[in-house]
Design a protein around this motif. Structure first.
Motif, mmCIF file in Angstrom:
data_model
loop_
_atom_site.group_PDB
_atom_site.id
_atom_site.type_symbol
_atom_site.label_atom_id
_atom_site.label_comp_id
_atom_site.label_asym_id
_atom_site.label_seq_id
_atom_site.Cartn_x
_atom_site.Cartn_y
_atom_site.Cartn_z
ATOM 1 N N GLU A 148 18.759 24.724 45.098
ATOM 2 C CA GLU A 148 20.184 24.786 44.753
ATOM 3 C C GLU A 148 20.403 25.594 43.482
ATOM 4 O OE1 GLU A 148 21.725 20.847 44.471
ATOM 5 O OE2 GLU A 148 21.164 20.321 46.525
ATOM 6 N N LYS A 149 19.540 25.401 42.489
ATOM 7 C CA LYS A 149 19.666 26.141 41.230
ATOM 8 C C LYS A 149 19.480 27.635 41.451
ATOM 9 C CE LYS A 149 18.221 22.331 38.208
ATOM 10 N NZ LYS A 149 17.213 21.829 37.244
ATOM 11 N N LEU A 150 18.600 27.991 42.386
ATOM 12 C CA LEU A 150 18.404 29.408 42.717
ATOM 13 C C LEU A 150 19.635 29.985 43.407
ATOM 14 C CD1 LEU A 150 16.720 32.019 43.378
ATOM 15 C CD2 LEU A 150 15.990 30.809 45.453
ATOM 16 N N LEU A 151 20.170 29.264 44.383
ATOM 17 C CA LEU A 151 21.252 29.785 45.217
ATOM 18 C C LEU A 151 22.618 29.746 44.545
ATOM 19 C CD1 LEU A 151 20.328 28.158 48.670
ATOM 20 C CD2 LEU A 151 19.800 30.466 47.862
ATOM 21 N N ALA A 152 22.765 28.914 43.518
ATOM 22 C CA ALA A 152 24.082 28.656 42.930
ATOM 23 C C ALA A 152 24.799 29.939 42.525
ATOM 24 C CB ALA A 152 23.945 27.717 41.734
ATOM 25 N N THR A 153 24.172 30.780 41.718
ATOM 26 C CA THR A 153 24.827 31.997 41.224
ATOM 27 C C THR A 153 25.210 32.917 42.373
ATOM 28 O OG1 THR A 153 23.574 31.875 39.163
ATOM 29 C CG2 THR A 153 24.604 33.977 39.703
ATOM 30 N N ASP A 187 37.531 30.091 53.436
ATOM 31 C CA ASP A 187 37.417 28.774 54.064
ATOM 32 C C ASP A 187 36.514 28.820 55.296
ATOM 33 O OD1 ASP A 187 39.035 27.633 52.170
ATOM 34 O OD2 ASP A 187 40.863 27.709 53.384
ATOM 35 N N GLU A 188 36.649 29.876 56.098
ATOM 36 C CA GLU A 188 35.802 30.010 57.286
ATOM 37 C C GLU A 188 34.337 30.177 56.889
ATOM 38 O OE1 GLU A 188 39.024 32.146 60.303
ATOM 39 O OE2 GLU A 188 37.749 33.355 58.988
ATOM 40 N N TRP A 189 34.111 30.964 55.840
ATOM 41 C CA TRP A 189 32.755 31.146 55.327
ATOM 42 C C TRP A 189 32.172 29.829 54.848
ATOM 43 C CZ3 TRP A 189 31.415 30.641 50.005
ATOM 44 C CH2 TRP A 189 30.116 31.044 49.681
ATOM 45 N N PHE A 190 32.970 29.044 54.115
ATOM 46 C CA PHE A 190 32.509 27.759 53.587
ATOM 47 C C PHE A 190 32.125 26.816 54.717
ATOM 48 C CE2 PHE A 190 33.210 23.371 52.222
ATOM 49 C CZ PHE A 190 32.457 23.328 51.063
ATOM 50 N N GLU A 191 32.885 26.816 55.795
ATOM 51 C CA GLU A 191 32.592 25.928 56.915
ATOM 52 C C GLU A 191 31.240 26.245 57.545
ATOM 53 O OE1 GLU A 191 34.181 23.229 58.021
ATOM 54 O OE2 GLU A 191 35.469 23.477 56.256
ATOM 55 N N GLY A 192 30.786 27.479 57.411
ATOM 56 C CA GLY A 192 29.518 27.873 57.993
ATOM 57 C C GLY A 192 28.314 27.617 57.111
ATOM 58 N N LEU A 193 28.534 27.136 55.888
ATOM 59 C CA LEU A 193 27.420 26.873 54.963
ATOM 60 C C LEU A 193 26.670 25.603 55.348
ATOM 61 C CD1 LEU A 193 29.035 27.621 51.474
ATOM 62 C CD2 LEU A 193 27.660 29.163 52.895
ATOM 63 N N THR A 194 25.378 25.590 55.030
ATOM 64 C CA THR A 194 24.602 24.365 55.200
ATOM 65 C C THR A 194 24.965 23.394 54.073
ATOM 66 O OG1 THR A 194 22.762 25.143 53.830
ATOM 67 C CG2 THR A 194 22.714 25.707 56.184
ATOM 68 N N GLU A 195 24.551 22.140 54.228
ATOM 69 C CA GLU A 195 24.819 21.154 53.187
ATOM 70 C C GLU A 195 24.122 21.542 51.884
ATOM 71 O OE1 GLU A 195 26.489 18.156 51.198
ATOM 72 O OE2 GLU A 195 26.977 18.804 53.250
ATOM 73 N N LEU A 196 22.927 22.107 51.997
ATOM 74 C CA LEU A 196 22.206 22.565 50.811
ATOM 75 C C LEU A 196 22.996 23.654 50.096
ATOM 76 C CD1 LEU A 196 19.401 22.468 49.270
ATOM 77 C CD2 LEU A 196 18.757 24.417 50.696
ATOM 78 N N GLU A 197 23.554 24.601 50.842
ATOM 79 C CA GLU A 197 24.330 25.687 50.240
ATOM 80 C C GLU A 197 25.618 25.166 49.616
ATOM 81 O OE1 GLU A 197 23.033 29.484 53.035
ATOM 82 O OE2 GLU A 197 24.515 28.035 53.785
ATOM 83 N N GLN A 199 26.025 22.204 48.301
ATOM 84 C CA GLN A 199 25.642 21.556 47.051
ATOM 85 C C GLN A 199 25.385 22.603 45.965
ATOM 86 O OE1 GLN A 199 25.535 18.292 46.284
ATOM 87 N NE2 GLN A 199 26.264 17.757 48.316
ATOM 88 N N ALA A 200 24.768 23.710 46.347
ATOM 89 C CA ALA A 200 24.491 24.775 45.386
ATOM 90 C C ALA A 200 25.780 25.406 44.885
ATOM 91 C CB ALA A 200 23.605 25.835 46.027
#
Length: 357
Positions: A148-153, A187-197, A199-200
């Motif tokens: 998560e720390k890696l993907l956050a930025t 919003d459409e992009w967000f819906e396609g994210l994994t739970e890990l993404e 959280q990041a």
């Protein structure tokens, strides 16, 4: 059976539990907090050499509160308390390290001055030895937390760009000359994210990492190999930690020891990890010095790669040897003693002095 409470530790313990259940043995898991779990803002090699992630579990075993404890073998000190035995060593998972990035780069593709996160002194030294231009920054936490720390930025920047694109789309609605930067709305992009993404995306960024280095075994046991981009680091250049990828089940009662050994022990993994930990013990590295040891059983010999480095990666002693499997422990000890005489001992002693400052 005692285990740490982290997601990875629970997954490892559940694997042991399942293996024993398959042999008709019921196991109850008991979570125990360790020093390493409590102190989250300290680098691992600064936590001491008594087993920051191990000692509290083994104390429960020796006190008779539990029958056994499950450990990541690479976390275990080479010196064990009297009466404690490594009763079972199941088959090892992949032993090497992986480089995880947001976009799937390998280590040679990283830009000059790239920031790479790791909590391991060995990985830090190996990274700097391979590419002295890299900036290695501390990184602790569970496997998913590190990712998560890696993907956050990366995710936060993309989210901001998508929000801005949505605003432009609304401002130019009906006009034909508007070039769409994205096919989807934010919003459409967000819906396609994994739970890990997701959280990041909501994580506060303290350090911007271009990449992080993890054990492939931890990534696999955490069920994250299909959710991130990673590249295996060559084991001959980035020699893994002794025991990496292996699990050790400790016990003190003779009946429990015999039972676990009979139901869990994997002979090949036992030989390989015995060689690795014998060399580590002889060198005196523990978790305070950058030492990599990887053994591979090949017929009548055990092929061993050893790498000992200065903490800043400026020096490296690396060599390989084939040891006779019939006398692997003694041969490993003699090999390590020769390495000490070649200068490995000076590098380990220097690392110990730095850790004690």
């Amino acid at each position: 059976m005692a285990t740490r409470g982290s997601a990875l530790a629970r997954a490892q313990a559940a694997g042991v539990q399942g293996a024993l259940a398959g042999r008709r043995l019921d196991v109850e898991l008991v979570e125990v907090e360790t020093t390493g779990d409590r102190i989250q803002d300290e680098l691992i090699h600064r936590l001491g050499k008594t087993g920051a992630f191990v000692r509290a579990l083994d104390e429960r075993v020796l006190d008779g509160e539990v029958d056994a404890a499950v450990h990541s073998m690479k976390d275990m000190p080479t010196e064990k308390p009297a009466g404690l035995v490594v009763a079972g060593v199941p088959e090892r998972a992949p032993a090497g390290d992986v480089l995880v990035t947001a976009e799937g780069h390998d280590i040679d593709d990283l830009p000059e001055g790239a920031v790479v996160g790791t909590s391991s002194l060995r990985r830090q030294a190996q990274l700097l030895n391979y590419r002295e231009d890299l900036e290695v920054e501390p990184l602790r936490g569970n496997v998913d937390t590190r990712i998560e720390k890696l993907l956050a930025t990366h995710l936060q920047r993309e989210h901001e760009a998508r929000v801005e694109n949505d605003k432009e789309r609304q401002a130019k609605k009906g006009k034909t000359d508007h070039d769409e930067a994205f096919d989807e709305t934010a919003d459409e992009w967000f819906e396609g994210l994994t739970e890990l993404e997701r959280q990041a995306l909501g994580r506060k960024v303290e350090t911007e990492y271009d990449a992080i280095v993890l054990a492939e075994a931890g990534l696999k046991r955490s069920g994250l190999t299909e959710k991130v981009n990673y590249e295996r680091l060559p084991r001959t250049t980035f020699v893994p930690a002794p025991g990496q990828g292996a699990i050790a089940v400790t016990a003190s009662d003779s009946e429990v020891i015999d039972l676990i050994r009979d139901k869990l022990d994997h002979p090949r993994t036992r030989v390989e990890t015995t060689v690795e930990r014998t060399i580590l013990a002889e060198l005196g590295g523990g978790c305070i010095a950058p030492v990599g040891v990887h053994a591979l059983l090949q017929g009548e010999h055990v092929h061993v790669d050893v790498q000992v480095l200065a903490t800043d990666g400026s020096e490296s002693i690396k060599t390989s040897r084939d040891l006779p499997v019939g006398n692997h422990a003694n041969a490993a000890s003699e090999f390590a003693a020769a390495l000490r005489d070649r200068g490995a001992g000076q590098l380990v002693d220097a690392a110990r002095e730095e850790a004690e400052e």
